[in-house]
Design an enzyme around this catalytic site. Structure first.
Site, PDB file in Angstrom:
ATOM      1  N   ASP A 422      33.753  11.652  45.246  1.00 37.15           N
ATOM      2  CA  ASP A 422      35.030  11.174  44.741  1.00 37.15           C
ATOM      3  C   ASP A 422      35.021   9.654  44.684  1.00 37.15           C
ATOM      4  OD1 ASP A 422      35.144  11.079  47.666  1.00 37.15           O
ATOM      5  OD2 ASP A 422      37.240  10.479  47.407  1.00 37.15           O
ATOM      6  N   SER A 423      35.675   9.093  43.667  1.00 37.39           N
ATOM      7  CA  SER A 423      35.848   7.651  43.506  1.00 37.39           C
ATOM      8  C   SER A 423      34.490   6.952  43.471  1.00 37.39           C
ATOM      9  CB  SER A 423      36.745   7.114  44.627  1.00 37.39           C
ATOM     10  OG  SER A 423      37.138   5.783  44.382  1.00 37.39           O
ATOM     11  N   ALA A 424      34.241   6.061  44.434  1.00 41.01           N
ATOM     12  CA  ALA A 424      32.933   5.394  44.487  1.00 41.01           C
ATOM     13  C   ALA A 424      31.815   6.410  44.668  1.00 41.01           C
ATOM     14  CB  ALA A 424      32.915   4.385  45.631  1.00 41.01           C
ATOM     15  N   ALA A 450      35.104  13.470  41.162  1.00 43.30           N
ATOM     16  CA  ALA A 450      36.560  13.376  41.185  1.00 43.30           C
ATOM     17  C   ALA A 450      36.971  11.916  41.038  1.00 43.30           C
ATOM     18  CB  ALA A 450      37.114  13.960  42.478  1.00 43.30           C
ATOM     19  N   HIS A 727      45.279   8.392  42.954  1.00 37.47           N
ATOM     20  CA  HIS A 727      43.851   8.297  43.250  1.00 37.47           C
ATOM     21  C   HIS A 727      43.625   8.683  44.714  1.00 37.47           C
ATOM     22  CE1 HIS A 727      39.820   6.455  42.519  1.00 37.47           C
ATOM     23  NE2 HIS A 727      39.869   6.231  43.828  1.00 37.47           N
TER      24      HIS A 727
END
Length: 762
Positions: A422-424, A450, A727
């Site tokens: 997810d994200s980074a 994600a 987020h």
């Protein structure tokens, strides 16, 4: 209710309330109520045409007709949420204004807060309108010259943000999220006070989160303090705050509320090279070297999570790798071993490249392990700014290859492998797959990313405009994380911050600056050496049969590729902190013809001023720089003001000049850092990619544009966009029904990867 009808209803109610309070005498509250409704009428009438235009063309930027999502739609939706709240409040005022129980002061404060938010949203809509006019058709990210980028960013970062962090906090999200965001904001500003007074430094205690009573009862004070924190505190503050979930008390509470699993063990993977077979010819191998960038070879930590104890998970070989985490309570009797699963999930956590570990993400990973019935190994990569790019990528790639090679120890046969993050972590999942393809080893059977970030350039897009109001991803925080990961992080040298740092903090800061300058100096030396010797960096590619044995080219670190920076940039001063006034000066710099940058630049063309490479003014030329700043301000004025119609002025921040690193170091164009910028030949090596994004996420356009690139290349890709969630919803999976449904969607995407057609998983 459509936009026009909503606006007309709001204007009618505003005029009625304005007339009523104007007739109530000379009282201060009545006067302010009349003025606020006059302001609501003015802003609503001014905003409606712009939103209509954006909505009319937004469909051109969708991935397809089944996925109506992009930053333009998100901005319109957010403005509609604000209008809807004002409409609801105006109706309440109109119905109750004559009652003796009518709380005039409370309703006045509520209306003033949302009027401020509506004003700022109107400014954002004009920015989006400007992007629409200057961008290429179908492109969401701004690709203009440096002057326009500098003007745009300068104007944007001076906007007032506090109104979005007080009474209006989280108005755009589902109502179930708002209490959490309010608690988070109170904890943030309380922790910020402790951090500023150096009561906790970088050592976080839970007590620092529960001393913000005055912020809880005063939304305006909380909003102002929130804005001060996001503009002025450095990446070390955010690292400390985001790591609060790692505190033993909080992590224990989270584990008690999460699914109980039979296996949750932290492994330490030894920094020893090993061989991996090539997919093109399994008889040939390539050496996977341990991570080397910045800190030299060292072990890589990873957490193994399995709902059932499977074969291999209690073997002597695996037990020798277990890293002690202290005593752990066994809640279930030791079971018999289940057979190895045919599938394996390799997870990479998010945290802006600077914070968190697998421990923070363990609660939802345990749920995944139960629902999927497969073991999960989550990689704890080293974090920036102490370990900038490419250390995290090297560690994740090393751990990925280790897991593929030793999947039998993890309780899996490895027939199907999914990379999930997810994200980074989503960014690292994509770049690890690109690196696996470059090495010629097995790539995963699919990726579930994600809300990933796919470009680390400071490019403006419609969804990134939402960072003005997002409490989890403010623009200044994003830029600090990017500069930390890219190795260009700087510190504020103000006296107040030096006092807060203390003696040891100053030593750490100066040491960090020394090593940063040393890295840039080494980059310059290596570039000069390559130029003098006539060598050019080579493409990263899979080794041929003749080249497999030596394998030097395959062992070549991504950091070496990143060292080949344009000469014109390497001959300049080191990157420093960028202030607002620096933007106009550097925006007028001359175009430079620079050589192409290794693999990352081969299809991107030469580096031009659009790369937005900003440098601090030399200290010995302060007067000259100020004169240039004044000139730049005069030149800039008409261009900036042209973004707004005559008579409209957004609200400006009261926090003073924002010292925010808006870097675009050449390294951020490296495709192993910004996969959206990767050449087609690299993207064609990716496995099927499944992305789950948030409609109100500043990173939405990253997912949309990356999905469009992959689809244009004929690559299998899916994009699902969830509504009304922020987020990072995976970490909030247990919070409400909406976050649970979104987390379940991620599980479904992983299941698609792990389950071959018409084949049971176990």
């Amino acid at each position: 209710m459509d936009l026009r009808t909503m606006t007309q209803s709001l204007v009618t109610l505003a005029e009625d309330n304005m007339a009523f309070f104007s007739s109530q005498g000379p009282g201060e509250t009545a006067r302010r109520l009349s003025n606020v409704f006059a302001g609501v009428r003015e802003q609503a009438l001014g905003l409606e045409p712009t939103l209509g235009q954006l909505l009319g063309v937004a469909h051109h930027f969708d991935l397809d007709t089944e996925t109506p999502a992009n930053g333009y739609r998100s901005l319109v939706h957010t403005a509609r949420c604000c209008l809807a709240h004002l409409l609801h409040k105006s109706r309440y005022v109109a119905s109750n204004r004559r009652s003796i129980f009518f709380r005039a002061s409370h309703n006045l404060a509520e209306m003033e807060a949302y009027l401020a938010a509506l004003t700022q949203l109107r400014a954002l809509s004009y920015y989006a309108q400007r992007l629409l006019a200057i961008n290429r058709p179908g492109v969401l990210f701004f690709e203009g010259d440096e002057g326009l980028t500098a003007d745009f960013l300068q104007e944007y970062v001076t906007l007032h943000k506090g109104c979005f962090y007080g009474r209006c906090l989280g108005f755009q999200f589902t109502p179930a999220i708002r209490p959490f965001l309010q608690t988070l904001s109170i904890g943030l500003v309380s922790f910020g006070e402790h951090y500023k007074r150096n009561e906790t430094g970088l050592s976080v205690t839970a007590s620092s989160l529960f001393t913000g009573g005055r912020f809880a009862i005063d939304p305006e004070l909380r909003g102002a303090e929130f804005e001060r924190i996001i503009q002025n505190l450095d990446v070390h503050f955010w690292k400390a705050f985001w790591n609060i979930t790692e505190i033993e008390v909080l992590s224990s509470l989270a584990n008690m509320a999460s699914t109980t699993v039979r296996v949750s063990r932290l492994l330490s993977l030894p920094p020893e090279a090993f061989e991996m077979p090539l997919t093109s010819d399994p008889k040939l191998t390539v050496t996977i070297s341990p991570p080397l960038a910045h800190t030299g070879p060292g072990p890589v930590l990873a957490r193994l999570i399995s709902y059932d104890l499977r074969e291999g998970q209690d073997s002597k070989a695996l037990n020798s790798l277990v890293k002690s985490e202290g005593p752990r309570l066994e809640l279930r009797p030791r079971p018999q071993q289940a057979p190895r699963s045919r599938a394996l999930v390799i997870h990479i956590h998010g945290g802006g490249f600077v914070a968190q570990t697998s421990k923070s993400h363990e609660p939802y990973l345990k749920t995944w392990a139960q629902e999927l019935g497969v073991p999960i190994i989550s990689i704890d990569y080293s974090l920036a700014p102490e370990a900038p790019f490419p250390r995290a990528l090297e560690e994740c790639f090393f751990a990925y290859c280790w897991a593929v090679k030793h999947c039998d120890l993890l309780g899996s046969t490895g027939e199907r492998i999914c990379l999930a993050g997810d994200s980074a972590g989503g960014n690292l999942c994509i770049t690890v797959s690109l690196r696996a393809a470059a090495y010629g080893v097995r790539v995963p059977d699919g990726i579930m990313a994600a809300y990933p970030v796919t470009t680390l350039q400071p490019s403006v897009s419609p969804s990134r405009l939402l960072s003005l109001m997002d409490p989890l991803l403010p623009l200044s925080v994003l830029s600090k994380c990017v500069s930390a990961y890219s190795g260009t992080e700087t510190e504020d040298h103000s006296d107040s911050d030096q006092k807060a740092l203390g003696v040891m903090g100053l030593v750490q800061r100066d040491t960090s600056l020394f090593f940063r300058d040393l890295r840039l100096g080494a980059s310059s030396w290596l570039n000069s050496f390559l130029e003098l010797s006539g060598r050019k960096p080579q493409k990263t590619s899979a080794p041929t049969a003749e080249a497999v044995r030596p394998q030097e080219s395959m062992r070549r670190s991504v950091s070496e590729a990143a060292l080949a920076q344009p000469e014109s940039l390497l001959n300049t001063d080191s990157l420093k902190t960028l202030t607002i006034t620096d933007l106009s000066f550097k925006g007028n710099s001359e175009t430079s013809d620079t050589p192409e940058m290794s693999l990352s630049m081969e299809t991107l063309g030469p580096s031009t001023p659009s790369d937005v490479n900003f440098f601090l003014r030399p200290e010995n030329s302060q007067e000259e720089a100020e004169a240039k700043d004044d000139l730049g301000t005069m030149d800039r004025g008409p261009r900036v003001r042209a973004a707004f119609p005559e008579g409209f002025r957004p609200r400006r921040s009261s926090q003073g000049i924002l010292r925010m690193p808006l870097y675009s170091s050449p390294i951020v164009k490296n495709p192993f850092m910004s996969p959206l910028l990767a050449p087609d030949s690299m993207l064609k090596t990716l496995p099927p990619v499944h992305m789950v994004a948030c409609a109100l996420d500043p990173m939405l356009d990253d997912s949309v544009m990356f999905a469009r690139r992959l689809r244009d290349l004929g690559q299998p890709v899916t994009l699902n966009v969830v509504e009304d969630l922020p987020h990072g919803f995976l970490s909030l999976a247990a919070l409400c029904r909406e976050t649970r449904q979104a987390a379940e969607l991620c599980v479904q995407r992983i299941r698609l990867v792990l389950t071959p057609p018409s084949t049971p998983l176990i």
